[in-house]
Design a protein around this motif. Structure first.
Motif, mmCIF file in Angstrom:
data_model
loop_
_atom_site.group_PDB
_atom_site.id
_atom_site.type_symbol
_atom_site.label_atom_id
_atom_site.label_comp_id
_atom_site.label_asym_id
_atom_site.label_seq_id
_atom_site.Cartn_x
_atom_site.Cartn_y
_atom_site.Cartn_z
ATOM 1 N N ALA A 148 0.833 -1.208 0.000
ATOM 2 C CA ALA A 148 0.000 0.000 0.000
ATOM 3 C C ALA A 148 0.865 1.255 0.000
ATOM 4 O O ALA A 148 0.568 2.218 -0.715
ATOM 5 N N ARG A 149 1.941 1.250 0.774
ATOM 6 C CA ARG A 149 2.840 2.403 0.830
ATOM 7 C C ARG A 149 3.473 2.649 -0.546
ATOM 8 O O ARG A 149 3.506 3.776 -1.040
ATOM 9 N N ARG A 150 3.956 1.585 -1.179
ATOM 10 C CA ARG A 150 4.581 1.728 -2.501
ATOM 11 C C ARG A 150 3.567 2.152 -3.557
ATOM 12 O O ARG A 150 3.875 2.957 -4.445
ATOM 13 N N TYR A 151 2.369 1.621 -3.454
ATOM 14 C CA TYR A 151 1.324 1.982 -4.415
ATOM 15 C C TYR A 151 0.941 3.455 -4.257
ATOM 16 O O TYR A 151 0.762 4.173 -5.246
ATOM 17 N N GLU A 152 0.820 3.923 -3.040
ATOM 18 C CA GLU A 152 0.513 5.334 -2.812
ATOM 19 C C GLU A 152 1.590 6.227 -3.416
ATOM 20 O O GLU A 152 1.281 7.295 -3.966
ATOM 21 N N ALA A 200 -1.853 10.597 -10.530
ATOM 22 C CA ALA A 200 -2.552 11.604 -9.718
ATOM 23 C C ALA A 200 -3.684 12.249 -10.521
ATOM 24 O O ALA A 200 -4.773 12.489 -9.985
ATOM 25 N N GLY A 201 -3.441 12.497 -11.800
ATOM 26 C CA GLY A 201 -4.491 13.059 -12.651
ATOM 27 C C GLY A 201 -5.656 12.108 -12.833
ATOM 28 O O GLY A 201 -6.820 12.520 -12.805
ATOM 29 N N LEU A 202 -5.350 10.831 -12.995
ATOM 30 C CA LEU A 202 -6.416 9.833 -13.135
ATOM 31 C C LEU A 202 -7.189 9.669 -11.825
ATOM 32 O O LEU A 202 -8.413 9.497 -11.838
ATOM 33 N N LEU A 203 -6.486 9.740 -10.709
ATOM 34 C CA LEU A 203 -7.151 9.672 -9.407
ATOM 35 C C LEU A 203 -8.096 10.866 -9.234
ATOM 36 O O LEU A 203 -9.227 10.708 -8.764
ATOM 37 N N THR A 242 -18.322 2.755 -8.889
ATOM 38 C CA THR A 242 -17.970 1.407 -8.473
ATOM 39 C C THR A 242 -16.638 1.049 -9.097
ATOM 40 O O THR A 242 -16.490 1.069 -10.317
ATOM 41 N N LEU A 243 -15.656 0.769 -8.231
ATOM 42 C CA LEU A 243 -14.356 0.307 -8.692
ATOM 43 C C LEU A 243 -14.442 -1.194 -8.883
ATOM 44 O O LEU A 243 -14.849 -1.915 -7.972
ATOM 45 N N LEU A 244 -14.089 -1.661 -10.056
ATOM 46 C CA LEU A 244 -14.193 -3.079 -10.390
ATOM 47 C C LEU A 244 -12.813 -3.720 -10.421
ATOM 48 O O LEU A 244 -11.868 -3.155 -10.972
ATOM 49 N N SER A 298 -6.278 -5.337 -1.383
ATOM 50 C CA SER A 298 -5.781 -5.100 -2.737
ATOM 51 C C SER A 298 -5.592 -3.598 -2.978
ATOM 52 O O SER A 298 -5.886 -2.779 -2.117
ATOM 53 N N HIS A 299 -5.162 -3.308 -4.177
ATOM 54 C CA HIS A 299 -5.001 -1.918 -4.582
ATOM 55 C C HIS A 299 -6.338 -1.168 -4.568
ATOM 56 O O HIS A 299 -6.370 0.036 -4.338
ATOM 57 N N ALA A 300 -7.429 -1.877 -4.780
ATOM 58 C CA ALA A 300 -8.743 -1.230 -4.785
ATOM 59 C C ALA A 300 -9.053 -0.612 -3.416
ATOM 60 O O ALA A 300 -9.627 0.479 -3.339
ATOM 61 N N ALA A 301 -8.670 -1.284 -2.352
ATOM 62 C CA ALA A 301 -8.888 -0.729 -1.003
ATOM 63 C C ALA A 301 -8.070 0.537 -0.795
ATOM 64 O O ALA A 301 -8.528 1.492 -0.147
ATOM 65 N N VAL A 302 -6.864 0.579 -1.347
ATOM 66 C CA VAL A 302 -6.034 1.788 -1.250
ATOM 67 C C VAL A 302 -6.720 2.935 -1.998
ATOM 68 O O VAL A 302 -6.796 4.060 -1.498
ATOM 69 N N LEU A 303 -7.255 2.630 -3.178
ATOM 70 C CA LEU A 303 -7.939 3.668 -3.952
ATOM 71 C C LEU A 303 -9.153 4.222 -3.202
ATOM 72 O O LEU A 303 -9.355 5.432 -3.153
ATOM 73 N N VAL A 304 -9.952 3.330 -2.623
ATOM 74 C CA VAL A 304 -11.131 3.787 -1.873
ATOM 75 C C VAL A 304 -10.714 4.705 -0.738
ATOM 76 O O VAL A 304 -11.317 5.762 -0.520
ATOM 77 N N ARG A 305 -9.669 4.332 -0.035
ATOM 78 C CA ARG A 305 -9.193 5.149 1.085
ATOM 79 C C ARG A 305 -8.730 6.528 0.599
ATOM 80 O O ARG A 305 -9.055 7.551 1.206
#
Length: 115
Positions: free
Chosen positions: A65-69, A78-81, A94-96, A105-112
């Protein structure tokens, strides 16, 4: 702002809103028309190197999660986020993902990060 995560293999639901695939690779065995994906920002997904590192079991979820962030702080990601954040400000998103455990997973990092 309403952002949730669902498995891409689950049938679409009326409350899904904008359906965003957050996996780099297209899910195996799933027809594109059946997935009903509205957006697929591949640049928002973990890099191939990070994905392989994590799936090889070389590190903890916290380190992943740290590396993905850190990857998400790069300009393209960052622009896509920001784009997904704008979609979520306008209505449900809805993130699929095809992963079996979206909460680790990475999806949980995105939601956060979107929340």
């Amino acid at each position: 702002m309403s952002v949730r995560v669902r498995r891409v293999y689950d049938p679409p639901e009326p409350g899904d809103g904008v359906r965003v695939l957050v996996d780099r690779l297209w899910p195996r065995g799933l027809a594109k028309d059946a997935a009903r994906v509205d957006e697929w920002p591949k640049g928002l997904t973990p890099s191939n190197e990070l994905r392989r590192w994590y799936h090889a079991g070389e590190g903890s979820y916290e380190e992943f999660a740290r590396r993905y962030e850190a990857e998400l702080a790069e300009p393209e990601a960052a622009g896509l986020l920001d784009r997904v954040r704008e979609l979520a400000d306008a209505g449900p998103v809805t993130l699929l993902t095809a992963v079996k455990e979206p909460e680790h997973s990475h999806a949980a990092v995105l939601v956060r990060l979107l929340g």
